[in-house]
Write an enzyme that holds these catalytic residues in place. Structure first.
Site: not given
Ligand code: COA
Length: 381
Positions: A263, A322
């Site tokens: 998140h 979710e």
């Molecule tokens: N599975 C695997 N790796 C994940 C992850 C996940 N669900 N969420 C984040 N990461 C990893 C990224 O690959 C990144 O790794 P790196 O440092 O090696 O590049 C790191 O964690 C940070 O990710 P980042 O994209 O900067 O985090 P964010 O704050 O932009 O992303 C979300 C937030 C929610 C978009 C992200 O966690 C995600 O895509 N989750 C899955 C989709 C989901 O459940 N969405 C509903 C949210 S309520």
């Protein structure tokens, strides 16, 4: 100087509606911790609090009399105008979120005076939209299944009536309670993208229907409201807990993300996941849900948390809202492509409260941008 990409950490508004503390895992709704209200207060009670807070009143819950009055008022607003049904029939093959976005924008058609921007008129619009959005989702679903829409049932509460309008029969008390708890859990969540979109539109002194329609458009994006469907797909693909570890490692090795985890704000378990995992368990225990699916989900959750800790150390990737949303919505018979629109039916009181709050102390939201292009280019005819 440029702002952080995605405006991360930028304070865009002062609000008394909700607050997310991602380090402490705390969600405050109108002054109450989520645990204090979810599963205890009804959605309509919490909506009453948020609408009042938005217009500068205190965060008191309604008295018995006030609640009965509000429920009656909302119940009388549930029927959707014929023009909306005509659009929903034309949108028979559209995805549920697209149909909801189209319908939301024409809910203004029977507004008695669209030019009236008084507080009373906007409060009434907030109630109209919150009462009708579940009806729109249910009617569209029946139309796409080749069935006739069902009229609202005046004797049923918000969640029970939604399931009734969807299925044409009264739901079990457990299913209705689960939907009401789910909607209360997602009623508001700080300055998320759709809420920000709604406030930006409201700040131009556009109308509430436009602001809500814009918010629905923002929620439609997979980075905001679209994860529970893929969570369910993942669980159905994994099938058994002993297959989870290899499935998850393969997914991560191929650059994929595990849906329902991580998140932008929460660095600990999302408090909404706690509420909804309890709701999913209650549904499974009551026979409404699927006990095998619930056991699979809890088993998969612990494997994912362990593997993410190992493969992505220090990223603090925990269960988000979710993951268990998928189980709750699936257990009451909803289909994955409806999950985002049902989320919108929960967020509507939050959106409309933010619009009211923005209008109560408005200043046009108009940020700056940093120009990185060339200057002085010449036009050659
Ligand atoms: N599975 C695997 N790796 C994940 C992850 C996940 N669900 N969420 C984040 N990461 C990893 C990224 O690959 C990144 O790794 P790196 O440092 O090696 O590049 C790191 O964690 C940070 O990710 P980042 O994209 O900067 O985090 P964010 O704050 O932009 O992303 C979300 C937030 C929610 C978009 C992200 O966690 C995600 O895509 N989750 C899955 C989709 C989901 O459940 N969405 C509903 C949210 S309520």
């Amino acid at each position: 100087m440029s702002s952080p990409k995605g405006l991360e950490g930028i304070v865009a508004a002062e609000t008394r509606i909700s607050h997310v503390d991602g380090q402490a895992g705390e969600l405050i709704i109108g002054g109450y911790a989520l645990e204090e209200i979810a599963g205890h207060a009804s959605y309509d009670e919490v909506a009453f609090v948020l609408w009042n807070v938005a217009i500068g009143k205190g965060p008191a819950f309604p008295s018995g009399e006030e609640l009965t009055g509000l429920e009656r008022e909302l119940s009388n607003l549930r029927a959707i105008p014929d023009a909306v049904l005509t659009v929903l029939r034309a949108a028979r093959n559209a995805p549920p979120m697209d149909a909801l976005r189209m319908a939301a924008s024409i809910l203004s058609l029977d507004d008695p005076d669209i030019e009236d921007e008084s507080l009373a008129a906007n409060l009434r619009r907030a109630k109209v939209m919150s009462a009708r959005i579940p009806s729109v989702i249910a009617a569209h679903d029946r139309i796409r299944r080749g069935l006739e829409p069902v009229s609202p049932h005046p004797g049923l509460g918000r969640a029970a009536n939604f399931l009734y309008m969807l299925n044409g029969r009264e739901p079990s008390a457990e299913s209705a309670r689960a939907i009401d708890t789910y909607w209360t859990t997602v009623i508001d969540h700080g300055m998320n993208a759709s809420t920000f979109a709604a406030r930006v539109i409201a700040s131009t002194q556009s109308d509430m229907y436009s602001a809500v329609t814009g918010a629905i458009g923002a929620l439609k994006g997979p980075l905001h409201g679209g994860a529970p469907g893929p969570v369910l797909d993942m669980l159905l693909e994994i099938r058994a807990v002993d297959r989870a570890e290899s499935w998850i490692r393969n997914e991560l090795a191929s650059g994929g993300r595990i849906m329902g985890f991580g998140h932008r704000v929460y660095k600990v378990r999302d408090p909404r996941a706690d509420v909804l995992s309890r709701t999913a368990k209650q549904l499974a225990d009551s026979g409404c849900g699927d006990t095998r699916l619930y056991d699979l989900a809890t088993g998969v959750e612990s494997v994912v948390l362990r593997v993410l800790e190992e493969v992505k150390p220090g990223r603090h990737l925990k269960t988000n809202v979710e993951f268990y949303t998928a189980l709750v919505l699936q257990s009451v018979g909803l289909k994955p492509d409806q999950f985002s629109s049902v989320f919108a039916a929960g967020r509507i009181a939050g959106w409309t409260a933010h619009i009211l709050e923005q209008l109560a102390n408005n200043r046009l939201i108009r940020p700056a941008s940093e120009y990185t292009g060339p200057r002085g280019l010449k036009y050659i005819p």
